[in-house]
Write a protein that holds these residues in place. Structure first.
Motif, PDB file in Angstrom:
ATOM      1  N   ARG A   1      51.798  45.835  63.981  1.00  0.00           N
ATOM      2  CA  ARG A   1      51.650  44.925  62.852  1.00  0.00           C
ATOM      3  C   ARG A   1      51.794  43.487  63.331  1.00  0.00           C
ATOM      4  N   VAL A   2      51.257  42.587  62.501  1.00  0.00           N
ATOM      5  CA  VAL A   2      51.252  41.160  62.824  1.00  0.00           C
ATOM      6  C   VAL A   2      51.974  40.410  61.711  1.00  0.00           C
ATOM      7  N   LEU A   3      52.818  39.480  62.116  1.00  0.00           N
ATOM      8  CA  LEU A   3      53.467  38.574  61.161  1.00  0.00           C
ATOM      9  C   LEU A   3      52.865  37.192  61.328  1.00  0.00           C
ATOM     10  N   ASN A   4      52.199  36.715  60.298  1.00  0.00           N
ATOM     11  CA  ASN A   4      51.704  35.341  60.279  1.00  0.00           C
ATOM     12  C   ASN A   4      52.745  34.508  59.544  1.00  0.00           C
ATOM     13  N   ILE A   5      53.451  33.672  60.279  1.00  0.00           N
ATOM     14  CA  ILE A   5      54.574  32.958  59.665  1.00  0.00           C
ATOM     15  C   ILE A   5      54.114  31.818  58.755  1.00  0.00           C
ATOM     16  N   GLN A   6      52.795  31.569  58.697  1.00  0.00           N
ATOM     17  CA  GLN A   6      52.268  30.545  57.803  1.00  0.00           C
ATOM     18  C   GLN A   6      51.978  31.176  56.439  1.00  0.00           C
ATOM     19  N   ASN A   7      52.899  31.029  55.529  1.00  0.00           N
ATOM     20  CA  ASN A   7      52.772  31.585  54.168  1.00  0.00           C
ATOM     21  C   ASN A   7      52.485  33.084  54.201  1.00  0.00           C
ATOM     22  N   PRO A   8      53.317  33.875  54.836  1.00  0.00           N
ATOM     23  CA  PRO A   8      52.981  35.281  55.105  1.00  0.00           C
ATOM     24  C   PRO A   8      52.804  36.150  53.881  1.00  0.00           C
ATOM     25  N   PHE A   9      53.535  35.895  52.808  1.00  0.00           N
ATOM     26  CA  PHE A   9      53.547  36.827  51.692  1.00  0.00           C
ATOM     27  C   PHE A   9      52.655  36.392  50.531  1.00  0.00           C
ATOM     28  N   ASN A  10      51.789  35.403  50.812  1.00  0.00           N
ATOM     29  CA  ASN A  10      50.830  34.962  49.797  1.00  0.00           C
ATOM     30  C   ASN A  10      49.474  34.676  50.417  1.00  0.00           C
ATOM     31  N   ASP A  11      49.132  35.408  51.464  1.00  0.00           N
ATOM     32  CA  ASP A  11      47.855  35.199  52.122  1.00  0.00           C
ATOM     33  C   ASP A  11      47.408  36.502  52.768  1.00  0.00           C
ATOM     34  N   ALA A  12      46.140  36.867  52.536  1.00  0.00           N
ATOM     35  CA  ALA A  12      45.640  38.156  53.040  1.00  0.00           C
ATOM     36  C   ALA A  12      44.649  37.988  54.184  1.00  0.00           C
ATOM     37  N   ARG A  13      44.543  36.767  54.727  1.00  0.00           N
ATOM     38  CA  ARG A  13      43.581  36.589  55.818  1.00  0.00           C
ATOM     39  C   ARG A  13      43.947  37.443  57.027  1.00  0.00           C
ATOM     40  N   THR A  14      45.228  37.535  57.323  1.00  0.00           N
ATOM     41  CA  THR A  14      45.672  38.337  58.468  1.00  0.00           C
ATOM     42  C   THR A  14      45.300  39.804  58.264  1.00  0.00           C
ATOM     43  N   SER A  15      45.319  40.260  57.016  1.00  0.00           N
ATOM     44  CA  SER A  15      45.011  41.659  56.712  1.00  0.00           C
ATOM     45  C   SER A  15      43.555  42.008  56.962  1.00  0.00           C
ATOM     46  N   TYR A  16      42.694  41.012  57.093  1.00  0.00           N
ATOM     47  CA  TYR A  16      41.273  41.263  57.324  1.00  0.00           C
ATOM     48  C   TYR A  16      41.046  41.998  58.646  1.00  0.00           C
ATOM     49  N   ARG A  17      41.875  41.694  59.652  1.00  0.00           N
ATOM     50  CA  ARG A  17      41.691  42.308  60.968  1.00  0.00           C
ATOM     51  C   ARG A  17      42.865  43.155  61.436  1.00  0.00           C
TER      52      ARG A  17
END
Length: 808
Positions: free
Chosen positions: A568-584
């Motif tokens: 799994r990946v943690l995007n620390i830039q607004n992690p819980f209100n952004d789904a861009r990371t979930s795209y890949r």
């Protein structure tokens, strides 16, 4: 029976043609150029649904679970298209092939038109009301934001009301069939808050019919019609049985269900009250229905040339670039909502016609529609009318699961055109009466008085916004600009109302043909709304492919993509209100309004503090990967801090896909468990709630690896040296996950507050986990059967009605 095509068919054909044309003209970049609206929420949805869509394209099967968001969650509220479902085909046929989502506006106009035909309103007036309903700014702002399901759900409401009204107007079979069809379609879009509001409207209408039945001593007839409509609604609901049963089952485990960690002075279930009422419309803000810039417009909006703010900034010696940046995104909105994309505007002329409706409409429907208007306005005020809305939140079943109550204004803007159309029809039915002429000018006077009252209240409020961080000289300039915006739109509102009153007055005094006056007034309504919508959804809102740019792989993405493992990946830039990371990638965060409640607990109590502490240390040069044990148990292999390749940090301390803890700590409550979890070393320690498991879970040892993974299927194998608990970095969900160990079903335990655990036997093992919720599979075929039943009922209802007309 001979049918006069010119008088009977042609007006309806022209009305529907007009609905089609206004949609394709306004949205011509979508219809003719293949462009798309830049919809932020749809981009979020694309990120959320990418894994599910890829899985369906690859296998032809629906994945009911996704690993790409919040560590893993059911996919019912993200994307679900059950096999055998015919609703998409129905919608395509009924909207004449118009592209989604603008097809919903066409459907809304047709639905409103059919409803008003049921009230025996002439076609020209019905078309006017349909234009006003579809083109109000609530729909367009929702479209711009990407709230497509909400728009569709609202646009189906007139069809539901049409079915109900026809049933009470001696057209029982047609009413029954339309009700069943409308309920089927509305529930397909799964916007239960709008469905809840729809139920409120139907109940209010039903109360009106009950009073009428009581007065006319026809209660038995009322009961039969009500039972018939209820049967139709149930049939439509059964057409969504697979979808609804899965969603309702998930609801109790989401943040909208029962709480695992009750908070002081809050309900034990449902949303947090502050969260639910955060977007509450101000009472005075209701005047935006009449005057669009009454509260300044959008939260950020361009100011006119040479505005007071521009002059003030220039006088302070600001650079031209800084001035332009400010005036093009000025904080013009001065209401008390956190932010807004624009005002909820119903059309000045339509508000004038609504007031005429109050004066002229038949008493029964006037009272019913006024009650609907008042109730929906009160709902939209939310925390600004605590005694009413907090009581509903605390005691009305299911109401505490909804948020953004300003949404109720969309229902208000559905009711206003109905009453306006009924009133206008009565004016011209009683055209020659002197009382009609007097009441017409009385309505015009009341409308003018409302405009004057709005102006007084605005100046009394002082145009003060929530942007208190600006210096006094800039605050003063902003107040001046807000005042100018208001005055300009008051003048605009007065012009449109005056023009409409002039046209209708000419027809009333027989100086202009009625149909010409109505059509001209309708075009004024359309031009008015078109102009305001253009402030927020214009040519710049359309682009070739917004998602292509939004989801284009960054150097950081490409670096992580080189790793083909499972992590799994943690995007620390607004992690819980952004789904861009979930795209890949499988993401620790995501974007969803109904995430699992245990995961929300984990975010608030453990993950966010861990992230904050890690970032703080990292900024000092200390990357303390061992200091994030709960992120490690979620298999967080990469931490993403930007778009560049150097913004990717590989975590060497992640626990992996599965491990054997050396100590298992029993706890007695959810509170104790999450507190314990925040303090343990998750590689070697685990927790379990002893109230969930009768026997203690044994400590084991061994080594397992993940052999294959799909969204709803995981396969592991390895050797267990000592029988005991293995912890899997997968989110626990009690409804649907099955585990097979060496071909035999094994109990999945909830450990570490929200992970899955299995007690594995000694020796070589093969573990297979599948997500197969019976609530979905059991009802999928039944849903398809009931959908065909609804379609058959509609055809039968139309046949019966046609036969009646032929015999007549």
């Amino acid at each position: 029976m001979n049918v006069n095509l010119k008088e009977v068919i042609l007006p309806h054909f022209l009305a529907i043609l007009s609905f089609y044309l206004v949609v394709i003209i306004y949205f011509s970049p979508i219809v003719f150029e293949g462009k798309m609206i830049f919809q932020s929420d749809i981009l979020q949805w694309e990120g959320s649904a990418k894994e599910l869509l890829d899985h369906r394209q690859r296998t032809g099967e629906e994945a009911l679970w996704t690993n790409s968001m919040f560590g893993g969650m059911p996919a019912y509220l993200i994307h679900l298209d059950p096999k055998g479902d015919i609703t998409n085909t129905l919608i395509k046929v009924l909207t004449l092939g118009l592209p989604h989502p603008v097809s919903g506006l066409f459907f809304g106009m047709v639905s409103m038109y059919l409803l008003l035909m049921g009230f025996k309103v002439r076609p020209a007036i019905a078309a006017l009301a349909a234009w006003a309903f579809a083109f109000n700014t609530f729909n367009f702002l929702s479209l711009e934001a990407g709230h497509n399901a909400k728009i569709w759900s609202v646009c189906i409401i007139p069809l539901i009301l049409a079915g109900v009204h026809l049933a009470f107007s001696n057209k029982k079979f047609l009413g029954l069939s339309l009700t069943a069809l409308a309920v089927l379609l509305q529930l397909k879009f799964n916007h239960l808050q709008i469905t809840y509001y729809t139920l409120i409207l139907v109940v209010i209408y039903g109360i009106g019919q009950l009073v009428k039945a009581f007065q006319e001593k026809k209660l038995i007839s009322f009961g039969k019609i009500t039972a018939l409509l209820l049967a139709g609604a149930i049939l439509g609901g059964l057409g969504n049985l697979a979808r609804l049963s899965a969603v309702l089952e998930y609801g109790k485990y989401s943040i909208r269900g029962e709480r695992n960690l009750p908070q002081a002075e809050e309900n034990d279930s449902g949303l947090d009250k502050n969260y639910a009422f955060n977007w509450s419309n101000g009472k005075l803000e209701t005047f935006t229905l009449l005057i669009p810039n009454y509260f300044g417009g959008a939260s950020q909006q361009a100011l006119p040339d040479n505005s007071a703010a521009e002059q003030a900034l220039r006088s302070q010696g600001m650079e031209p670039q800084q001035i332009n940046q400010f005036v093009n995104n000025a904080p013009t909105y001065w209401g008390d909502q956190p932010f807004t994309g624009g005002p909820i505007y119903g059309g000045a002329i339509m508000i004038f016609l609504f007031i005429l409706g109050i004066l002229f409409a038949p008493p029964l429907y006037r009272n019913v529609l006024m009650a609907m208007t008042l109730i929906t306005l009160m709902l939209s005020w939310g925390k600004n009318l605590e005694w009413f809305n907090y009581t509903l939140f605390d005691y009305l079943p299911g109401y505490n699961k909804f948020r953004a109550v300003s949404m109720a204004l969309g229902i208000t803007l559905l009711v206003i055109p109905i009453l306006g159309a009924l009133g206008l029809e009565q004016i011209f039915l009683n055209q020659k009466s002197d009382k009609t002429k007097v009441a017409f000018f009385k309505g015009l006077g009341i409308t003018a008085g409302l405009i004057l009252l709005a102006l007084v209240f605005a100046h009394w409020s002082g145009f003060r916004g929530t942007n208190t961080g600006y210096p006094d000289w800039l605050q003063a300039a902003l107040k001046t600009d807000r005042k100018s915006l208001l005055h300009a739109d008051i003048f605009r509102t007065a012009i449109y109302i005056g023009a409409a009153a002039f046209l209708l007055g000419l027809a009333l005094y027989e100086k202009l043909k009625i149909e010409y006056a109505i059509i001209a007034t309708g075009l004024l309504v359309l031009v008015d709304l078109w102009g305001i919508n253009g402030r927020y959804l214009d040519g710049d809102s359309f682009s070739e492919n917004p998602s292509e740019q939004h989801f284009a792989a960054t150097p950081a993405d490409e670096k992580i993509m080189q790793d083909e493992g499972y992590f799994r990946v943690l995007n620390i830039q607004n992690p819980f209100n952004d789904a861009r990371t979930s795209y890949r990638f499988n993401s620790i965060g995501g974007y969803h309004g109904a995430k699992m409640s245990r995961y929300q607990d984990l975010i608030e109590r453990v993950l966010q503090p861990e992230i904050d502490q890690f970032v703080k240390k990292a900024q000092e040069g200390n990357f303390d990967y061992a200091g994030i044990p709960v992120l490690n148990m979620l298999n967080t292999k990469y931490i993403l801090a930007g778009r560049g390749a150097n913004a990717v940090f590989r975590n060497p301390e992640t626990n992996g896909a599965v491990w054997f803890p050396q100590e298992i700590i029993p706890v007695d409550s959810n509170e104790e468990e999450i507190s314990t979890l925040a303090a343990i070393e998750t590689k070697i320690e685990a927790t379990y709630n002893s109230s969930d498991t009768g026997n203690a879970l044994p400590v084991g040892s061994g080594n397992l690896s993940l052999d294959s993974n799909e969204p709803d299927k995981l396969v592991y194998s390895g050797k267990v040296e000592e029988e005991g608990l293995a912890v899997f970095s997968e989110i626990y969900y009690p409804e649907g996950w099955k585990a097979m160990v060496n071909g035999e079903e094994a109990e999945i335990h909830r450990v570490n507050y929200l992970l899955r655990g299995l007690v594995l036997p000694e020796g070589e093992v093969r573990v297979e986990m599948k997500f197969q919720p019976q609530s979905y599979f059991r009802n999928r075929t039944l849903s398809a059967i009931f959908q065909y039943a609804v379609l058959g009922l509609v055809l039968f209802g139309v046949f019966i009605e046609g036969k009646k007309r032929t015999l007549a």
